[in-house]
Design a protein around this motif. Structure first.
Motif, mmCIF file in Angstrom:
data_model
loop_
_atom_site.group_PDB
_atom_site.id
_atom_site.type_symbol
_atom_site.label_atom_id
_atom_site.label_comp_id
_atom_site.label_asym_id
_atom_site.label_seq_id
_atom_site.Cartn_x
_atom_site.Cartn_y
_atom_site.Cartn_z
ATOM 1 N N MET A 165 -0.727 4.602 -10.109
ATOM 2 C CA MET A 165 -0.888 3.471 -9.188
ATOM 3 C C MET A 165 -0.347 3.771 -7.795
ATOM 4 S SD MET A 165 0.222 0.257 -11.553
ATOM 5 C CE MET A 165 -0.545 -0.049 -13.141
ATOM 6 N N VAL A 166 0.303 4.925 -7.646
ATOM 7 C CA VAL A 166 0.834 5.302 -6.331
ATOM 8 C C VAL A 166 -0.331 5.493 -5.360
ATOM 9 C CG1 VAL A 166 2.121 7.043 -5.031
ATOM 10 C CG2 VAL A 166 2.875 6.381 -7.324
ATOM 11 N N GLY A 167 -0.262 4.802 -4.227
ATOM 12 C CA GLY A 167 -1.346 4.859 -3.258
ATOM 13 C C GLY A 167 -2.384 3.774 -3.475
ATOM 14 N N VAL A 168 -2.289 3.073 -4.625
ATOM 15 C CA VAL A 168 -3.224 1.971 -4.919
ATOM 16 C C VAL A 168 -2.470 0.653 -4.890
ATOM 17 C CG1 VAL A 168 -4.857 1.033 -6.586
ATOM 18 C CG2 VAL A 168 -4.603 3.513 -6.369
ATOM 19 N N MET A 169 -1.487 0.494 -5.795
ATOM 20 C CA MET A 169 -0.680 -0.725 -5.831
ATOM 21 C C MET A 169 0.693 -0.532 -5.205
ATOM 22 S SD MET A 169 -1.539 -2.356 -9.586
ATOM 23 C CE MET A 169 -0.458 -3.748 -9.233
ATOM 24 N N TYR A 170 1.129 0.719 -5.137
ATOM 25 C CA TYR A 170 2.444 1.021 -4.568
ATOM 26 C C TYR A 170 2.276 2.051 -3.459
ATOM 27 C CZ TYR A 170 4.137 -1.347 -8.736
ATOM 28 O OH TYR A 170 4.356 -2.283 -9.718
ATOM 29 N N PRO A 171 2.891 1.817 -2.300
ATOM 30 C CA PRO A 171 2.720 2.742 -1.161
ATOM 31 C C PRO A 171 3.214 4.163 -1.431
ATOM 32 C CG PRO A 171 3.706 0.654 -0.463
ATOM 33 C CD PRO A 171 3.723 0.660 -1.950
ATOM 34 N N SER A 172 4.279 4.297 -2.248
ATOM 35 C CA SER A 172 4.854 5.616 -2.489
ATOM 36 C C SER A 172 5.379 5.720 -3.915
ATOM 37 C CB SER A 172 6.000 5.884 -1.506
ATOM 38 O OG SER A 172 7.082 4.999 -1.767
ATOM 39 N N SER A 173 5.727 6.925 -4.303
ATOM 40 C CA SER A 173 6.310 7.140 -5.634
ATOM 41 C C SER A 173 7.630 6.397 -5.769
ATOM 42 C CB SER A 173 6.539 8.637 -5.873
ATOM 43 O OG SER A 173 5.321 9.344 -5.887
ATOM 44 N N GLY A 174 8.392 6.358 -4.691
ATOM 45 C CA GLY A 174 9.669 5.651 -4.718
ATOM 46 C C GLY A 174 9.512 4.182 -5.036
ATOM 47 N N ASP A 175 8.466 3.545 -4.495
ATOM 48 C CA ASP A 175 8.230 2.124 -4.760
ATOM 49 C C ASP A 175 7.869 1.895 -6.228
ATOM 50 O OD1 ASP A 175 8.544 0.992 -2.071
ATOM 51 O OD2 ASP A 175 6.783 2.201 -1.594
ATOM 52 N N ALA A 176 7.036 2.773 -6.782
ATOM 53 C CA ALA A 176 6.655 2.648 -8.193
ATOM 54 C C ALA A 176 7.873 2.863 -9.086
ATOM 55 C CB ALA A 176 5.565 3.657 -8.536
#
Length: 429
Positions: free
Chosen positions: A81-92
């Motif tokens: 979902m990184v780049g789709v629902m979450y801007p970055s890996s850190g957010d996910a």
């Protein structure tokens, strides 16, 4: 002295059986070498701490904690979902970190309200047999692929690697069934040591050099930031918690059965305390930005193979794991353990689980009903294992995580079918 040697064996088994999960998750999130080492460090620290919490205030059984397969799957889903629902890996990863804290709170609430005690009655011999067989069938493919060096569809079987793995399996069987008591007791430690040396000789093992300057480095907390409100993650955490409770109960039930049948030990019922401890362990997993732990059913196979039922070596081993994580250089050495060696030794250990599964089914009071329950649970659970996870990508995350796990789905189906039969029998009488 025997407790120390037994503790070293427990520590090696815990590390060898758990290190693959953080490495795989670090890979899908694109972590660099330093980030991967620190993620492994935090995960192993939490696992060692979780074992101690269970040993002193939880179920008090020699069951090692390992990265929960359900959380492993959720990590992989959220990486996509990184780049789709979450801007970055850190957010996910921040959302996942928050979800484990929520899961920990739910564990404790369900235990306090008494629901855990009521759920224990669902794990009859037929259901436990179904759970064990699904666990074995699900992992057997992973073990064999690891033993032949196949990680992706494009990989080819490495003949030399497979030969080395086969020799390690034979060594493990030999030590597990040796007539000399101390060889049998430390069979896992001996097999891993011999296997590691063998792979060094054939050139299939290497060493990982530490990239840290200092000798000591303590695990960091809330690496990805403070907990955040993520409704989708919280719903997923709710489903995962219920399934992890089922997993925890099955693991405890299997160990209790082994201790009764093989060691004439009848442990007290501490399912409620085990659930509270699992809640604390998930809170620590969220705090240290690690993977949520769960009691591992394979511990019964380990105890059955080594014939060490005492919890003292288990406690020593957990302390050793915690101490090791503080020294990144030592963690790097353990990270260098050839994966095929770990897979080969674990493969041999899990043959004991097959024996335990059939012993469980043999004590089912209503054999005919037990066969029916197991048949449907196994067919559905194994069938799901053959369905590609990509085909469920359009489903909601929580549903996808459940339906893509044949172990949990098959076990839940077995429980539902048996409860239906029991309800119908009560109605007739």
């Amino acid at each position: 002295m025997k407790h120390i040697i037994g503790g070293i064996q427990w520590a090696v088994f815990l590390l060898a059986s758990s290190i693959a999960a953080p490495i795989a998750i670090a890979h899908v999130f694109g972590m660099d070498t330093v980030e991967t080492t620190l993620f492994i460090q935090r995960t192993m620290f939490v696992l060692g701490l979780a074992c101690l919490i269970q040993a002193f205030v939880g179920h008090r059984l020699p069951i090692n904690e390992g990265p929960a397969g359900l959380w492993w799957g959720i990590f992989v889903v959220y990486a996509g979902m990184v780049g789709v629902m979450y801007p970055s890996s850190g957010d996910a990863l921040q959302a996942l970190q928050s979800g484990m804290i929520v899961s920990g709170i739910l564990f404790i609430l369900l235990a306090i309200t008494g629901l855990i005690s009521k759920m224990k009655t669902l794990f009859t011999p037929a259901v436990t047999f179904t759970y064990l067989m699904l666990l074995i069938l699900q992992l057997s493919g992973t073990f064999l692929k690891g033993m032949v060096g196949v990680e992706t569809h494009s990989d080819r079987i490495d003949g030399l690697l497979f030969l080395g793995s086969l020799l390690v399996v034979l060594v493990t069987f030999f030590t597990m069934n040796h007539k000399v008591p101390w060889v049998k007791r430390y069979s896992v430690l001996l097999s891993i040591g011999i296997g590691w040396i063998l792979f060094l000789v054939i050139g299939k093992a290497g060493f990982v050099h530490s990239e840290f300057d200092g000798w000591i480095q303590f695990p960091q907390v809330l690496v990805y930031g403070m907990p955040v409100w993520d409704s989708g993650m919280f719903i997923t955490a709710g489903f995962i918690t219920l399934l992890l409770i089922a997993n925890m109960m099955a693991s405890i039930r299997v160990m209790e059965s082994l201790l009764k049948q093989s060691f004439s030990i009848t442990p007290p019922d501490r399912m409620k305390q085990g659930s509270i401890a699992s809640g604390l362990n998930h809170l620590f997993a969220g705090l240290f930005s690690a993977i949520g732990p769960v009691p591992i059913s394979g511990a019964a196979g380990f105890v059955g193979a080594t014939r060490i039922a005492s919890i003292k070596p288990f406690i020593v081993g957990s302390i050793i794991v915690i101490v090791i994580t503080i020294f990144p250089a030592i963690m790097s050495v353990f990270a260098a353990l050839p994966a095929p060696v770990a897979y080969a030794v674990t493969f041999a250990i899990f043959t004991k689980m097959v024996e335990m599964a059939f012993r469980e089914l043999s004590v089912e009071p209503n054999q005919e009903r037990g066969y029916k329950v197991a048949a449907v649970g196994l067919m559905i659970g194994v069938g799901i294992m053959f369905i590609p996870q990509e085909s469920m990508s359009d489903l909601p995350n929580a549903i996808s995580a459940v339906l893509s796990n044949g172990l949990i789905t098959g076990t839940v189906i077995a429980i539902l079918i048996e409860q239906f039969y029991l309800w119908r029998e009560r109605r007739r009488t």
